[in-house]
Write a protein that holds these residues in place. Structure first.
Motif, PDB file in Angstrom:
ATOM      1  N   TRP A  23       0.787  -1.230   0.000  1.00 33.95           N
ATOM      2  CA  TRP A  23       0.000   0.000   0.000  1.00 33.95           C
ATOM      3  C   TRP A  23       0.809   1.264   0.000  1.00 33.95           C
ATOM      4  CZ3 TRP A  23       0.611   3.218   4.091  1.00 33.95           C
ATOM      5  CH2 TRP A  23       0.935   2.672   5.320  1.00 33.95           C
ATOM      6  N   ASN A 131      -8.410   2.748   7.065  1.00 33.36           N
ATOM      7  CA  ASN A 131      -7.283   3.644   6.745  1.00 33.36           C
ATOM      8  C   ASN A 131      -6.123   3.498   7.728  1.00 33.36           C
ATOM      9  OD1 ASN A 131      -8.256   4.944   8.992  1.00 33.36           O
ATOM     10  ND2 ASN A 131      -8.493   6.945   8.043  1.00 33.36           N
ATOM     11  N   GLY A 156      -7.898   2.256   2.530  1.00 34.76           N
ATOM     12  CA  GLY A 156      -8.624   3.314   1.851  1.00 34.76           C
ATOM     13  C   GLY A 156      -9.277   4.190   2.892  1.00 34.76           C
ATOM     14  N   ASP A 157      -9.959   5.208   2.414  1.00 35.30           N
ATOM     15  CA  ASP A 157     -10.523   6.179   3.340  1.00 35.30           C
ATOM     16  C   ASP A 157     -11.975   6.448   2.981  1.00 35.30           C
ATOM     17  OD1 ASP A 157     -11.039   8.687   4.808  1.00 35.30           O
ATOM     18  OD2 ASP A 157      -8.887   8.557   5.225  1.00 35.30           O
ATOM     19  N   ASP A 160     -13.059   9.363   0.898  1.00 34.53           N
ATOM     20  CA  ASP A 160     -12.886   9.396  -0.559  1.00 34.53           C
ATOM     21  C   ASP A 160     -13.729   8.273  -1.168  1.00 34.53           C
ATOM     22  OD1 ASP A 160     -12.071   9.693  -3.139  1.00 34.53           O
ATOM     23  OD2 ASP A 160      -9.920   9.456  -2.748  1.00 34.53           O
ATOM     24  N   GLY A 162     -15.383   7.914  -3.862  1.00 33.01           N
ATOM     25  CA  GLY A 162     -15.162   7.596  -5.281  1.00 33.01           C
ATOM     26  C   GLY A 162     -14.055   6.567  -5.422  1.00 33.01           C
ATOM     27  N   ALA A 163     -12.964   6.769  -4.670  1.00 31.27           N
ATOM     28  CA  ALA A 163     -11.835   5.833  -4.728  1.00 31.27           C
ATOM     29  C   ALA A 163     -12.233   4.475  -4.141  1.00 31.27           C
ATOM     30  CB  ALA A 163     -10.644   6.419  -3.962  1.00 31.27           C
ATOM     31  N   VAL A 164     -13.075   4.481  -3.118  1.00 32.07           N
ATOM     32  CA  VAL A 164     -13.535   3.207  -2.537  1.00 32.07           C
ATOM     33  C   VAL A 164     -14.273   2.409  -3.610  1.00 32.07           C
ATOM     34  CG1 VAL A 164     -15.079   2.141  -0.829  1.00 32.07           C
ATOM     35  CG2 VAL A 164     -13.724   4.171  -0.190  1.00 32.07           C
ATOM     36  N   ASP A 166     -14.148   2.651  -6.800  1.00 33.55           N
ATOM     37  CA  ASP A 166     -13.337   2.306  -7.977  1.00 33.55           C
ATOM     38  C   ASP A 166     -12.208   1.346  -7.654  1.00 33.55           C
ATOM     39  OD1 ASP A 166     -14.825   3.887  -9.562  1.00 33.55           O
ATOM     40  OD2 ASP A 166     -13.462   5.616  -9.542  1.00 33.55           O
ATOM     41  N   ASP A 167     -12.009   1.041  -6.377  1.00 30.13           N
ATOM     42  CA  ASP A 167     -10.846   0.238  -5.998  1.00 30.13           C
ATOM     43  C   ASP A 167     -10.872  -1.126  -6.712  1.00 30.13           C
ATOM     44  OD1 ASP A 167      -8.680   0.019  -3.535  1.00 30.13           O
ATOM     45  OD2 ASP A 167      -9.468  -1.920  -4.216  1.00 30.13           O
TER      46      ASP A 167
END
Ligand SMILES: C[S@@+](CC[C@H](N)C(=O)[O-])C[C@H]1O[C@@H](n2cnc3c(N)ncnc32)[C@H](O)[C@@H]1O
Length: 294
Positions: A23, A131, A156-157, A160, A162-164, A166-167
């Protein structure tokens, strides 16, 4: 109990190297162990201490003891929260939910989400996200050693979303076109108002299809004096995440547009209890609820 980061790193050498490599996005030769910042209290490790776990450092224990000095019932609340998590996940699996996105996983302890869900349905798929690096270390060790079905853990956080969504690792385990139970157990009180917790939850729920669920628990000061209510957040001021306790009305707002399952938003021990209620259950400082997306 862990006294020093050195001891910690020695005991978890393999996982630490794996995590830092994974990570921190380093090169193959860059295998610096994850910086666990043992001198700063971490909510995940304080919670581990409340639950009687051993994966915490002196700074975590000092901060946790300060919280317990304000209210020894915090430990009862932590245990009640953990028991709610298991009943809620079991209930969801029994409703036919096969996919779980568990954000704010915490350090693994007894009855983790994948174990509880897979006991009902061995095909349950679980993606964990947190996180805190220490959570990753322990979760990866657990998932590597256990006879689990499909489960993964990523760093992850929640702030965010969107990032979760899209992961790639999460997308490998979960099909977001099919119903998912979004689990936010004892994490939203670590999201400041300034980070728009309602907007974050809405973003995630909006991305899930009808038939998905939101299950959450949230710390509250509804049963504390105003003076005590101010002390908890003060302890967390030195920690890696701040504490924002919310009233029942404020927690209810997270479920806007969703259908709350019986018995609605109640204190954690009163959500479909396995055992007869005790007098103090109605004053446990954790609101808990499960709702379905229509
Ligand atoms: C009190 S623990 C709850 C653990 C577990 N969900 C439970 O209820 O037993 C809260 C967890 O949320 C994590 N956390 C706090 N803020 C977060 C954020 N912004 N994004 C992801 N995880 C976060 C912490 O690292 C910690 O592991």
């Amino acid at each position: 109990m862990i006294e020093h980061q050195d001891q910690y790193e020695a005991e978890h050498q393999d996982e630490l190297q794996h995590v830092s490599f994974d990570w921190m996005g380093g090169e193959a030769e860059d295998r610096t162990p994850a910086d666990l910042k043992p001198e700063v209290p971490h909510p995940a490790r304080m919670y581990d201490y409340f639950l009687g776990g051993k994966d915490n450092f002196p700074a975590d224990r000092v901060a946790a003891e300060k919280v317990l000095a304000i209210s020894p019932l915090v430990r009862i609340g932590a245990l009640a929260n953990r028991a709610f998590l298991q009943r809620a996940v079991r209930h969801l699996a029994e409703q036919g939910v096969k996919q779980f996105l568990d954000i704010g996983t915490g350090i693994p302890t007894a009855g983790n989400t994948h174990e509880t869900a897979q006991r009902v349905n061995p095909d349950s798929r679980v993606a964990y996200l947190d996180n805190d690096p220490i959570v990753l270390v322990h979760s990866r060790a657990l998932l590597a050693g256990a006879s689990h079905g499909s489960a993964t853990v990523v760093q992850g956080d929640l702030r965010d979303p969107g990032a979760v969504l899209d992961d790639p690792q999460i997308r490998k385990v979960l099909d977001l076109g099919q119903p998912v139970a979004l689990l936010l157990f004892a994490i939203l009180h670590f999201i400041d108002d300034a980070d728009d917790p309602y907007g974050l939850v809405r973003h995630l729920v909006d991305a899930l299809p009808s038939g998905s669920y939101l299950a959450l628990s949230h710390g509250t000061a509804d049963f504390m004096s105003a003076a005590d209510a101010a002390k908890g957040p003060a302890v967390y001021r030195s920690a890696t995440a701040q504490l924002t306790m919310r009233s029942r009305e404020q927690v209810l707002r997270f479920f806007d547009g969703l259908e709350l399952a019986e018995p609605g938003l109640v204190t954690a021990p009163l959500w479909r209890p396995d055992q007869p209620a005790r007098e103090t259950d109605a004053m446990t400082g954790i609101w808990a609820g499960v709702a379905r997306k229509p």
